[in-house]
Write an enzyme that holds these catalytic residues in place. Structure first.
Site, short mmCIF file in Angstrom:
data_model
loop_
_atom_site.label_atom_id
_atom_site.label_comp_id
_atom_site.label_asym_id
_atom_site.label_seq_id
_atom_site.Cartn_x
_atom_site.Cartn_y
_atom_site.Cartn_z
N GLU A 36 28.74 52.84 46.59
CA GLU A 36 30.29 52.11 45.53
C GLU A 36 31.47 51.92 46.69
OE1 GLU A 36 31.23 55.76 43.40
OE2 GLU A 36 29.12 55.72 41.82
N ARG A 61 25.43 61.26 40.26
CA ARG A 61 25.49 61.27 41.73
C ARG A 61 24.62 60.04 41.34
NH1 ARG A 61 30.12 62.23 41.05
NH2 ARG A 61 31.67 63.28 42.46
N HIS A 92 32.36 53.93 37.92
CA HIS A 92 32.69 54.90 37.81
C HIS A 92 33.73 55.61 37.08
CE1 HIS A 92 31.35 58.48 40.78
NE2 HIS A 92 31.75 58.93 39.03
#
Length: 313
Positions: free
Chosen positions: A255, A226, A274
């Site tokens: 994000e 993360r 991601h």
């Protein structure tokens, strides 16, 4: 019992759930709201409907099955107060992420990005600064299933594999595991540092000016966990001053990563959206866990991947 899905796994798979005796309701995650269709669901199978779906109005809700490994998107405080069981998808993405980690280590050491850029420019220039993975020390901050799958795949490269976890408990494929209070000692040995620890209040900005200072000069760094575990301001400082020779970052504090973020502009930083968890098997593994847990729930058996809400994972 009624189970609310916010992702459609297909007619055949949804029929399997119905065969277990459940009433199945599907509403796409972006469209799901608290209404007559969703209000009385006993079970919620989802990723992150929580900005749109007020689960406090779901008085029958007893269990939430997340499709993610991380739980930071969930309203954990309310879930804990309401005594709702929370399960996650631990292990569901470990194989593709393990492969991704190995790929990124090699890309960084072999300067794949620079060589690809030369190809696009049609330049034939020998790069004499490439490194071997053989003999390097690779350290994982977090020794769960993702780290384990990556460590397993690194066995054939002749690396020293170290791990860091809460108590220093041994883990398969790791030469040695250190407890958190020996993080400095562990980081000083590593040529490559990989972040695979869950995000909790305790791990927020775990990678900061101090812990970066413990790392070797010219260290390589990979984050598939993360973004908020990394203090990005401190990290950028250490990219600029050369402490970090190269980084592969798949997760970020914000994000999508804003277009004006400095990370985009560094030649020695690989930015990906991601993406490390994606593979053709993601839905198959995810649904297999969901179906098994639904079977267990109907039979009163212990569920898989129950999250310890005190620990946050």
């Amino acid at each position: 019992m009624k189970v609310l899905f916010t992702y459609d796994y297909g007619q055949e798979k949804m029929a399997w759930v119905q065969e277990l005796g459940y009433e199945v309701v599907y509403v796409h995650e972006k469209n799901v709201r608290l209404d007559d269709q969703t209000r009385d669901a006993d079970i919620l199978v989802c990723y992150n409907p929580f900005p749109q779906l007020d689960i406090q109005g779901m008085e029958s809700l007893k269990w939430i099955q997340l499709s993610s490994i991380g739980i930071d998107q969930a309203p954990v405080g309310y879930i804990q107060r309401a005594e709702i069981t929370l399960t996650n998808n631990k292990g569901g993405y470990s194989i593709p992420i393990g492969e991704w980690i190995v790929m990124k280590i090699l890309e960084l050491l072999k300067n794949s990005r620079g060589l690809y850029r030369q190809q696009h420019q049609r330049k034939w220039v020998l790069d004499t600064n490439l490194l071997e993975l053989y003999g390097k020390t690779v350290g994982f901050i977090g020794t769960g299933s993702i780290a384990g799958e990556a460590a397993k795949r690194l066995q054939g490269f002749g690396t020293r594999i170290l791990g860091l976890n809460t108590s220093g408990k041994p883990a398969s494929f790791f030469l040695r595991c250190y407890p958190m209070d020996e993080m400095e000692e562990m980081l000083k040995e590593c040529d490559v540092v990989i972040l695979t620890i869950p995000y909790t209040k305790q791990t927020h900005h775990l990678i900061n000016e101090q812990t970066l200072g413990w790392m070797k000069d010219q260290v390589y760094f990979i984050n598939v966990s993360r973004g908020s575990i990394v203090d990005e301001a401190a990290f950028l400082k250490n990219i600029k001053n050369g402490k970090i020779k190269g980084a592969a970052l798949d997760v970020f504090e914000e994000e999508p990563l804003p277009e004006n973020h400095p990370f985009w502009g560094y030649e020695n930083v690989i930015v990906t959206p991601h993406n490390s968890w994606i593979s053709e098997m993601r839905n198959e593994r995810r649904f297999a866990l969901i179906l098994e847990n639904l079977r267990r729930y109907t039979n009163g058996e212990e569920l898989l991947n129950v999250v310890d809400l005190q620990k946050g994972y």
